[in-house]
Design an enzyme around this catalytic site. Structure first.
Site, PDB file in Angstrom:
ATOM      1  CB  CYS A  90     -77.121  80.809  -6.548  1.00 11.01           C
ATOM      2  SG  CYS A  90     -75.565  81.701  -6.784  1.00 11.01           S
ATOM      3  CD  GLU A 131     -73.019  76.611  -2.158  1.00  7.99           C
ATOM      4  OE1 GLU A 131     -72.440  77.649  -1.805  1.00  7.99           O
ATOM      5  OE2 GLU A 131     -73.184  76.273  -3.349  1.00  7.99           O
ATOM      6  NE  ARG A 178     -69.132  81.836  -1.037  1.00  6.94           N
ATOM      7  CZ  ARG A 178     -68.922  82.823  -1.905  1.00  6.94           C
ATOM      8  NH1 ARG A 178     -68.321  83.922  -1.498  1.00  6.94           N
ATOM      9  NH2 ARG A 178     -69.305  82.722  -3.161  1.00  6.94           N
ATOM     10  NE  ARG A 180     -73.235  80.957  -1.559  1.00  8.81           N
ATOM     11  CZ  ARG A 180     -72.966  82.259  -1.560  1.00  8.81           C
ATOM     12  NH1 ARG A 180     -73.437  83.025  -0.589  1.00  8.81           N
ATOM     13  NH2 ARG A 180     -72.246  82.810  -2.509  1.00  8.81           N
TER      14      ARG A 180
END
Length: 418
Positions: A90, A131, A178, A180
């Protein structure tokens, strides 16, 4: 509250098989094993470095059978599996980079999307579960959403219905904020009759991670052009991405929605996962004389900087961050630079009865739902440094979320066989 560390067990009677790309230290595998899946192939490779620490930890925990430590571009094929998964790199979309330096699919690691697509075409899995950081929906800065549009177009052309959702782990009871984007693709000739109902109620992500059925914003647009045309023309006249935080791609049509979590269960906090002070090495406690450095870095400030290209001066402003991090709230997102003793704006600092301290590797593992000391040793039994272990957790995912999605995927696989 006494924290009970999770354990890893391979399923004795697997519901389905998994190929795990960009495996890291095995977060997908742990969560999916709890949902009844057996991982039969894995690949983890970190370019531009001789040491392969993440792969070593993976092998230490799972063994070498089916594991590949090589550049994914050199992986000719993967086994036929029910599910292909991956937290693909990412860096090119990360919020840790400025918008102008985010190169998206043109970046060195962004091009790995084409390797994923190549292996999808070869293996033709029934399901895909990917993800990434939520910045993916806005990349690149010059054409907001272009990269994600290309992914939808190219993967959809292989016969997949694709759904996505931006998820904050804390909104579903986990002790870390978090955020995502989850992408789930299903290879099927049956299309959902109602896109809205699919995203809010009947889709895989809706069943795994429920959302409110009250939606205030929804959009619809097509991606009928070829991928090269989309690459050139997509969203050239707008500063905002057209992709909202949830949606589905069906036969060239994007249906996207602004959703909110409908979770109503217990919510864990940072305080729920901390170790007793007696179990924390002294090096994690911040000397009193250094607290001022930490407090300054986390405080609001304006810093004069010079632009590298033009030489012009400008003021860079930073807002105030919590100091210390509150034990009564979910933690902030773990970043890869969490390790080490040097003061930092982004590392966590908590206050306990014994003073202010940093988080230990075990506590970082717990925030992501890994078993205690999961990353402590490599394949040869050597000790992994605490800085490296923190780096792993900054790159990892929240295992419990993977398990929840995995359980719905398992239900669908069982239903298709009955």
């Amino acid at each position: 509250m006494t924290y009970e560390s999770s354990e890893f067990r391979e399923p004795l009677e697997p519901i389905g098989t998994v190929a795990e790309l960009f495996a890291g230290v095995g977060g997908f595998r742990i969560g999916l094993a709890a949902a009844g899946f057996k991982t039969v192939f894995s690949n983890q490779w970190e370019p531009s470095t001789k040491a392969q620490h993440a792969s070593d930890v993976y092998v230490a925990r799972f063994g070498r059978d089916g594991h590949s430590n090589q550049d994914i571009a050199t992986v000719a094929e993967i086994p036929s599996v029910d599910l292909l998964v991956g937290g693909f790199p990412c860096q090119d979309y990360s919020v840790a980079k400025s918008l102008n330096s985010s190169k998206g699919l043109e970046g060195k690691k962004g091009v790995l999307w084409w390797e994923i697509l190549r292996l999808v075409k070869q293996a033709r899995p029934k399901f895909i579960f990917l993800e990434n950081v939520d910045r993916l929906l806005k990349s690149p800065s010059s054409q907001r959403g272009r990269d994600f549009a290309i992914m939808l177009k190219t993967l959809g052309s292989e016969g997949y219905v694709i759904e996505w959702r931006v998820v904050s782990a804390s909104e579903y009871g986990f002790p870390q904020r978090r955020i995502r984007v989850f992408i789930v693709a299903t290879r099927t000739s049956t299309r959902p009759g109602d896109a809205r109902e699919y995203i809010l109620t009947s889709g895989i992500l809706a069943r795994a991670l429920p959302v409110s059925t009250n939606v205030e914003i929804e959009k619809k647009f097509s991606l009928h052009e070829d991928a090269d045309v989309i690459s050139t023309n997509f969203n050239t006249g707008s500063g905002k991405s057209p992709f909202l935080n949830a949606g589905v791609y069906l036969d060239g049509q994007v249906h996207t929605y602004k959703t909110i979590s409908a979770y109503s269960g217990n919510k864990k906090t940072l305080g729920d996962i901390v170790l007793d002070d007696a179990d924390v090495p002294n090096e994690y406690f911040v000397p009193v004389e250094r607290l001022a450095e930490w407090e300054y870095l986390k405080g609001a400030k304006t810093i004069e900087r010079t632009h590298k290209a033009s030489g012009a001066s400008y003021n860079y402003a930073e807002g105030k961050m919590a100091f210390p991090d509150l034990l009564t709230n979910p933690s902030r997102t773990i970043l890869t630079g969490e390790g080490g003793t040097s003061p930092s704006r982004f590392k966590h600092i908590i206050e306990t009865n014994s003073g202010h301290r940093r988080l230990t590797p075990v506590e970082l593992e717990r925030l992501n739902g890994f078993p205690d000391n999961w990353t402590a040793i490599g394949a040869d039994g050597s000790h992994i440094s605490d800085v490296r272990r923190a780096f792993f957790m900054g790159n990892a995912l929240v295992v419990g979320l993977i398990e929840q999605v995995g359980r719905v995927l398992a239900e669908d696989i069982q239903a298709s066989r009955s």
